[in-house]
Enzyme design. Structure first.
Site, mmCIF file in Angstrom:
data_model
loop_
_atom_site.group_PDB
_atom_site.id
_atom_site.type_symbol
_atom_site.label_atom_id
_atom_site.label_comp_id
_atom_site.label_asym_id
_atom_site.label_seq_id
_atom_site.Cartn_x
_atom_site.Cartn_y
_atom_site.Cartn_z
ATOM 1 N N HIS A 180 0.841 -1.192 0.000
ATOM 2 C CA HIS A 180 0.000 0.000 0.000
ATOM 3 C C HIS A 180 0.884 1.252 0.000
ATOM 4 C CE1 HIS A 180 -3.483 -2.423 1.953
ATOM 5 N NE2 HIS A 180 -3.587 -2.423 0.647
ATOM 6 N N GLU A 271 -12.443 -9.204 7.845
ATOM 7 C CA GLU A 271 -11.950 -8.500 6.655
ATOM 8 C C GLU A 271 -12.807 -8.781 5.421
ATOM 9 O OE1 GLU A 271 -10.043 -6.371 5.444
ATOM 10 O OE2 GLU A 271 -8.589 -5.815 6.983
#
Lengths: 475, 78
Positions: A180, A271
């Protein structure tokens, strides 16, 4: 007209009957998450605004992006706009990038400024998202950070959504994965042993939240993309500290820094693959300043077994960048549907230039920055098959696939650690199913003559849709 | 106070509800688990917390670090 902030969008949703208000007092648990699960179970489910939450002063809203109707309204399209049309409209607007933001000296987000006795619970009506989460989570915020080695570069400023676990009155755990953009910022800061300033913006114009979960390049600006989607600049102001750009109309901004070279227990957290991640040692954010609107609205996200809000939020914003990256070198590609678990499952429709082209298209997907780790099951269909229409895709699978020639496994390839089949976490086996019709020089065993669509079928579809809309059928 | 998740005797009250003190939040200083007094027993009671989600204090240091802490850059290498 684009929405200036979350409140304007909520007003629009309410006008369009895509928002419900819960006026009775609710308990933080289990009511808020239960409603967050329930709303997307309903076809074209609404946003849910909780006005009174036991023990808290401020309201919360869930499922703001949680239906195709809400998604269409975010783009200022009629709420019954089909998904494929939303895809092409987004693609059209993507070409308007960049639209530079407009900076203002102040904004509603500065109505209240808190610099002492920070207590996240006094501003945010925090609640447990899933039962075995390690704590209360902020799951839909924009986390703004910069590259310490190039601090004035606006394009390298990142605006991303990362899960945040509340670990104290002024302390958060943050998941910053190495691939990320914030992972890059954090690595550079930690190499220098410097704190990384962050601004955590909660409750925003829906296009900002949409862009914050879009996989764009490191040096592309989420704010400038949001401007392209809105057709107008995003209005930004400066954080109190750290010289970060924040939306002037945000409901709440938490300012602080990631503590360098420190890791502590974070998680588990339910998640997006519909299962819990494990507990891990992750970085922490110290909060020293909060700014917010008067009576701020806490926008947060429930995520469960798909489909829940996150699946709408990360559907077309995953599909469009992949589509554009593949199409750049393979112009025969018609559409990409990467809506399944953030692109772990992806369907591509393409015309075949020569034999084996469908497989080559799949391999191109697997060499894109997002497709490389995420995409695991890739289905390629002909150009006339709508990849957003699963019955059509199933038809292509059942009538086009030669299992001995068209199914390919690529073992031990880059994978997404949150995918529970990823073993070890971060590695998995890719599956390509080429469901396109063979073309030369591939061997075409039998000629296949397709059934044609009757003339004027498209016109008739519009007529029938119009009649249904006039009579309120299907609303 | 005993943490429902890691069974350490290191949990403390973090705060009262901002409005009417209608609940309390607790936080474990060992595994950072937090919970609200009004949640159901599957979350608040150490004896009823699901074994699959329990953490052992002695093993916390062995959890995977994400992302790993990088080596420090030597001055003058930038």
């Amino acid at each position: 007209m684009p929405y200036k902030n979350l409140r304007e969008f909520l007003t629009k949703l309410e006008e369009e009957k895509q928002l419900v208000r819960i006026r009775d007092e609710v308990m933080p648990e289990p009511d808020i998450s239960a409603a967050g699960r329930a709303a997307p179970n309903i076809e074209n489910g609404p946003a849910v605004l909780f006005e009174k939450i036991k023990g808290y002063h401020n309201p919360a809203v869930l499922n703001v992006h949680g239906s195709w109707a809400n998604h269409a309204l975010m783009l200022d399209l009629p709420k019954n706009t089909p998904v494929k049309e939303q895809f092409y409209e987004l693609d059209r607007r993507w070409s308007k990038y960049p639209i530079k933001p407009k900076w203002v000296s102040c904004g509603p987000v500065k109505e209240v400024i808190i610099k002492e006795n920070i207590n996240l619970f006094s501003v945010l009506p925090l609640f447990r998202v899933n039962r075995y989460d390690g704590g209360f989570y902020i799951s839909k915020a924009l986390v703004v950070s910069k590259d310490l080695e190039d601090y004035d570069n606006h394009n390298k400023q990142n605006v991303g959504t990362y899960r945040l676990q509340v670990k104290g009155k002024d302390l958060l755990g943050i998941q910053a994965l190495p691939f990320h953009d914030i992972g890059i910022h954090l690595r550079k800061a930690e190499e220098l042993n410097e704190p990384l300033p962050v601004a955590i913006c909660i409750g925003n114009d829906p296009t900002l939240t949409f862009m914050a979960s879009t996989p764009i390049a490191y040096d592309q600006s989420e704010y400038e993309f949001a401007g392209a989607l809105r057709g107008e600049p995003v209005e930004l102001t400066k954080s109190e500290t750290g010289n970060l750009d924040i939306p002037s109309g945000a409901e709440i901004v938490l300012e602080g820094y990631i503590i360098p070279r420190s890791r502590s227990v974070e998680g588990p957290f339910g998640e997006f693959p519909g299962s819990y991640s494990g507990a891990r040692l992750q970085a922490e954010v110290k909060i020293h300043t909060i700014t917010h609107r008067v009576k701020p609205i806490f926008e947060n996200l429930y995520l469960g077994i798909p489909w829940t809000e996150i699946d709408y939020l990360m559907a077309l914003n995953t599909s469009i960048p992949l589509y554009r990256q593949i199409k750049e070198t393979m112009p025969e590609v018609v559409a990409v549907n990467a809506m399944y678990t953030h692109g772990i499952g992806t369907i591509i429709s393409t015309k075949s230039r020569f034999g084996g082209y469908g497989k080559a298209v799949a391999m191109r997907l697997l060499s894109t920055p997002h497709g490389m780790p995420y995409s695991k099951i890739i289905i390629v269909v002909d150009e006339y098959v709508d990849p957003f229409n699963l019955p059509q895709v199933m038809w292509a699978l059942t009538t086009r696939v030669r299992a001995d020639k068209d199914v390919v496994l690529i073992p031990n390839a880059p994978g997404m650690p949150l995918d529970p089949t990823s073993e070890p976490p971060g590695m998995h086996t890719k599956l390509i199913i080429d469901a396109t019709t063979p073309v030369a020089p591939d061997v075409i065993c039998r000629e296949t003559e397709l059934l044609a669509t009757p003339p004027k079928a498209g016109e008739w579809e519009k007529i029938i849709r119009g009649l249904m809309s006039d009579k309120g059928v299907g609303k | 106070m005993i943490c429902p998740r890691c069974d350490s005797n290191t949990a403390e009250k973090l705060l009262d509800a901002p409005k009417d003190k209608s609940w309390e939040v607790f936080l474990c200083q060992t595994c950072w688990f937090s919970w609200r007094s009004t949640e159901d027993e599957a979350v608040t009671n150490p004896a009823k917390y699901d074994e699959k989600f329990k953490l052992k204090p002695a093993e916390l240091d062995k959890l995977l670090a994400i992302p790993p802490i990088p080596p420090l850059k030597q001055s003058g290498t930038m």
